[in-house]
Design a protein around this motif. Structure first.
Motif, PDB file in Angstrom:
ATOM      1  N   VAL A 133       0.846  -1.322   0.129  1.00 37.23           N
ATOM      2  CA  VAL A 133      -0.132  -0.207  -0.024  1.00 37.23           C
ATOM      3  C   VAL A 133       0.919   1.259   0.079  1.00 37.23           C
ATOM      4  O   VAL A 133       1.866   1.274   0.388  1.00 37.23           O
ATOM      5  CB  VAL A 133      -0.893   0.034   1.120  1.00 37.23           C
ATOM      6  CG1 VAL A 133      -1.899  -1.242   1.317  1.00 37.23           C
ATOM      7  CG2 VAL A 133      -0.052  -0.012   2.341  1.00 37.23           C
ATOM      8  N   GLY A 186      -2.499   6.707   4.033  1.00 40.68           N
ATOM      9  CA  GLY A 186      -3.786   6.039   3.557  1.00 40.68           C
ATOM     10  C   GLY A 186      -4.906   7.259   3.939  1.00 40.68           C
ATOM     11  O   GLY A 186      -4.718   8.371   3.960  1.00 40.68           O
ATOM     12  N   THR A 242      -4.323   3.725  -1.320  1.00 43.61           N
ATOM     13  CA  THR A 242      -4.544   2.242  -1.497  1.00 43.61           C
ATOM     14  C   THR A 242      -4.690   1.779  -0.203  1.00 43.61           C
ATOM     15  O   THR A 242      -4.829   0.263  -0.226  1.00 43.61           O
ATOM     16  CB  THR A 242      -3.312   1.672  -2.193  1.00 43.61           C
ATOM     17  OG1 THR A 242      -2.134   1.928  -1.550  1.00 43.61           O
ATOM     18  CG2 THR A 242      -3.282   2.090  -3.833  1.00 43.61           C
ATOM     19  N   LEU A 243      -4.962   2.472   0.919  1.00 45.67           N
ATOM     20  CA  LEU A 243      -5.186   1.868   2.064  1.00 45.67           C
ATOM     21  C   LEU A 243      -6.481   2.673   2.766  1.00 45.67           C
ATOM     22  O   LEU A 243      -6.096   3.979   3.045  1.00 45.67           O
ATOM     23  CB  LEU A 243      -4.014   1.983   3.132  1.00 45.67           C
ATOM     24  CG  LEU A 243      -4.330   1.540   4.647  1.00 45.67           C
ATOM     25  CD1 LEU A 243      -4.645   0.106   4.753  1.00 45.67           C
ATOM     26  CD2 LEU A 243      -2.812   1.878   5.497  1.00 45.67           C
TER      27      LEU A 243
END
Length: 294
Positions: free
Chosen positions: A26, A30, A65-66
């Motif tokens: 990731v 985030g 991506t998190l």
């Protein structure tokens, strides 16, 4: 240099990424969903849920991506918004959620770590998130009335059944983390940690030694680090033409390669501001200055 491509098509260097559990790569910065619900993580934040849906989609479009959420944000509201906005999930997207705490009011929290409770909460999260497997399932609090082996054993059973991929812990001390790692493979820890609160340095050191992800909660000090919090932070921010909050996030990214901040917000502008922190390269002078009071 190896790079990772995000859904928006841009690339991230290995220094910008981390592989949770050694396999779920990731981007380290985030997005947390606490800002999508009401004050104190209770109820919806906006009358129009489409605002939250648009914000989640914007985060992913910007390369996040998190996504970090929890069953008691709302309760239930945040997980439902994640599914509404992002399901079917891109292959590159990692969804992390939490269970083990039941809420019956804005400030009424009940730790619930009995095996049957954990199993029911995990299965409810699976339904809300519309998925067969939760990438990272974090025990929101250890239940002092239930043996740790029973709590982690339940998560291991769910893992073996394919309902969760990796196990995480929230708000543990170093001794608890060591004990837990003797029982199960712990992929992540989520403790409070930021420029103003570095009490979990020993936990962070242990995470570094064992390659465990550390997701600092309240990375912006519950808003304290976005305002006028001390001359050092303001001076470093001025040098970089950045905001105090951006420098606070950049410091976390610089502090350790295992730190994965997931700041939350209900504002598109604030989301963009937070994500821009990943592009700030702090100097040794900056870090030395920030090592004192923020």
């Amino acid at each position: 240099m190896d790079t990772t491509t995000d859904p928006a098509g841009s690339t991230a260097s290995p220094a910008d990424t981390f592989a949770i559990g050694g396999e779920l790569t990731v981007r380290r910065l985030g997005f947390g969903t606490g800002g999508l619900v009401g004050t104190g993580y209770w109820g919806p934040r906006h009358d129009d849920p489409e605002h939250a849906v648009a914000l989640l989609r914007r985060a992913v479009a910007r390369g996040v991506t998190l996504i970090d959420t929890a069953d008691n944000y709302g309760p239930d509201v945040a997980e439902e918004l994640v599914a509404r906005a992002l399901h079917p999930y891109p292959e590159s997207l990692v969804i992390a959620t939490k269970g083990g705490v039941v809420r019956t009011g804005p400030d009424v929290w009940h730790i619930a770590g009995r095996p049957e409770q954990l199993r029911a909460m995990c299965e409810a999260s699976l339904r809300r998130l519309r998925t067969d497997t939760i990438d990272l399932y974090q025990l929101h609090r250890l239940d002092p009335d239930v043996p740790m082996a029973d709590q982690l054993g339940t998560l291991q059973e769910l893992q073996q059944e394919g309902k969760i991929r990796h196990i995480g812990l929230d708000s543990v001390d170093a001794a608890e983390l060591r004990q837990a790692q003797e029982i199960a493979a712990v992929a992540s820890v989520q403790n409070r940690y930021n420029l103003l609160d570095r009490a979990s340095e020993d936990v962070l050191e242990l995470c570094e030694q064992r390659g465990t992800a550390f997701l600092p909660w309240f990375p912006l000090g519950h808003g304290a680090l976005t305002g006028g919090t001390g001359a050092a932070l303001a001076e470093v921010a001025a040098r970089h033409g950045a905001t105090n909050g951006q420098i606070a996030l950049a410091w976390l990214l610089h502090r350790s390669p295992v730190l994965l901040p997931t700041p939350g917000t209900g504002s598109p502008a604030h989301l963009d501001e937070n994500l821009a922190a990943a592009g700030i390269a702090l100097t040794e002078e900056d870090v030395t200055q920030l090592a004192g009071p923020a």
